[in-house]
Design a protein around this motif. Sequence first.
Motif, PDB file in Angstrom:
ATOM      1  N   VAL A  15      -1.340  -9.718   2.937  1.00 39.86           N
ATOM      2  CA  VAL A  15       0.024  -9.956   2.474  1.00 39.86           C
ATOM      3  C   VAL A  15       0.308 -11.452   2.464  1.00 39.86           C
ATOM      4  O   VAL A  15       0.023 -12.163   3.419  1.00 39.86           O
ATOM      5  CB  VAL A  15       1.032  -9.219   3.387  1.00 39.86           C
ATOM      6  CG1 VAL A  15       2.465  -9.548   2.995  1.00 39.86           C
ATOM      7  CG2 VAL A  15       0.799  -7.722   3.315  1.00 39.86           C
ATOM      8  N   THR A  16       0.864 -11.925   1.362  1.00 38.46           N
ATOM      9  CA  THR A  16       1.276 -13.320   1.247  1.00 38.46           C
ATOM     10  C   THR A  16       2.693 -13.359   0.700  1.00 38.46           C
ATOM     11  O   THR A  16       3.181 -12.377   0.134  1.00 38.46           O
ATOM     12  CB  THR A  16       0.354 -14.107   0.296  1.00 38.46           C
ATOM     13  OG1 THR A  16       0.402 -13.509  -1.001  1.00 38.46           O
ATOM     14  CG2 THR A  16      -1.070 -14.140   0.802  1.00 38.46           C
ATOM     15  N   ASP A  17       3.350 -14.503   0.843  1.00 38.62           N
ATOM     16  CA  ASP A  17       4.680 -14.658   0.274  1.00 38.62           C
ATOM     17  C   ASP A  17       4.587 -14.636  -1.249  1.00 38.62           C
ATOM     18  O   ASP A  17       3.708 -15.259  -1.832  1.00 38.62           O
ATOM     19  CB  ASP A  17       5.314 -15.985   0.712  1.00 38.62           C
ATOM     20  CG  ASP A  17       5.692 -15.967   2.177  1.00 38.62           C
ATOM     21  OD1 ASP A  17       6.015 -14.882   2.685  1.00 38.62           O
ATOM     22  OD2 ASP A  17       5.678 -17.047   2.803  1.00 38.62           O
ATOM     23  N   ARG A  18       5.524 -13.924  -1.874  1.00 42.20           N
ATOM     24  CA  ARG A  18       5.527 -13.846  -3.329  1.00 42.20           C
ATOM     25  C   ARG A  18       6.146 -15.080  -3.954  1.00 42.20           C
ATOM     26  O   ARG A  18       5.775 -15.511  -5.021  1.00 42.20           O
ATOM     27  CB  ARG A  18       6.294 -12.610  -3.775  1.00 42.20           C
ATOM     28  CG  ARG A  18       5.575 -11.328  -3.401  1.00 42.20           C
ATOM     29  CD  ARG A  18       6.287 -10.116  -3.893  1.00 42.20           C
ATOM     30  NE  ARG A  18       6.340 -10.141  -5.340  1.00 42.20           N
ATOM     31  CZ  ARG A  18       7.160  -9.414  -6.047  1.00 42.20           C
ATOM     32  NH1 ARG A  18       8.003  -8.598  -5.469  1.00 42.20           N
ATOM     33  NH2 ARG A  18       7.155  -9.479  -7.351  1.00 42.20           N
ATOM     34  N   LEU A  19       7.149 -15.643  -3.301  1.00 47.82           N
ATOM     35  CA  LEU A  19       7.840 -16.813  -3.822  1.00 47.82           C
ATOM     36  C   LEU A  19       7.840 -17.907  -2.762  1.00 47.82           C
ATOM     37  O   LEU A  19       7.814 -17.612  -1.570  1.00 47.82           O
ATOM     38  CB  LEU A  19       9.291 -16.443  -4.175  1.00 47.82           C
ATOM     39  CG  LEU A  19       9.457 -15.345  -5.223  1.00 47.82           C
ATOM     40  CD1 LEU A  19      10.912 -14.939  -5.331  1.00 47.82           C
ATOM     41  CD2 LEU A  19       8.943 -15.818  -6.564  1.00 47.82           C
ATOM     42  N   PRO A  20       7.895 -19.165  -3.171  1.00 49.60           N
ATOM     43  CA  PRO A  20       7.964 -20.226  -2.169  1.00 49.60           C
ATOM     44  C   PRO A  20       9.233 -20.072  -1.326  1.00 49.60           C
ATOM     45  O   PRO A  20      10.294 -19.757  -1.842  1.00 49.60           O
ATOM     46  CB  PRO A  20       8.012 -21.509  -2.992  1.00 49.60           C
ATOM     47  CG  PRO A  20       7.786 -21.131  -4.397  1.00 49.60           C
ATOM     48  CD  PRO A  20       7.889 -19.654  -4.521  1.00 49.60           C
ATOM     49  N   VAL A  21       9.100 -20.300  -0.050  1.00 53.68           N
ATOM     50  CA  VAL A  21      10.240 -20.182   0.839  1.00 53.68           C
ATOM     51  C   VAL A  21      10.860 -21.553   1.008  1.00 53.68           C
ATOM     52  O   VAL A  21      10.168 -22.523   1.305  1.00 53.68           O
ATOM     53  CB  VAL A  21       9.802 -19.614   2.207  1.00 53.68           C
ATOM     54  CG1 VAL A  21      10.971 -19.555   3.155  1.00 53.68           C
ATOM     55  CG2 VAL A  21       9.174 -18.252   2.021  1.00 53.68           C
TER      56      VAL A  21
END
Length: 88
Positions: A15-21
């Motif tokens: 799992v990775t972030d879909r959008l930059p935080v």
Amino acid sequence: MATLAPQAPWAMRLVTDRLPVGPPSYTAVTLDPSTQTAVYTDAAGQPIEMGGHGTSKTTGTASMSGGRDGQKPQPQTQDDHTTDYESD
């Protein structure tokens, strides 16, 4: 006896972030009493545009349900729905 460090389950390691935080572009959200919509404001208290969220459109799909060997296919019937999302 060697001790292994606990690891996250296999799928969770993928799992990775879909959008930059990052920080939000607004500092406050209030409710406009006349329109009952959210108003986003910046640090200076000026309203800012948050952009559209898209529109969903549902369409029906139809298929031919077939007869047996030597028989004609039955008329088309709506058997499923597909939802498509479009940007505003």
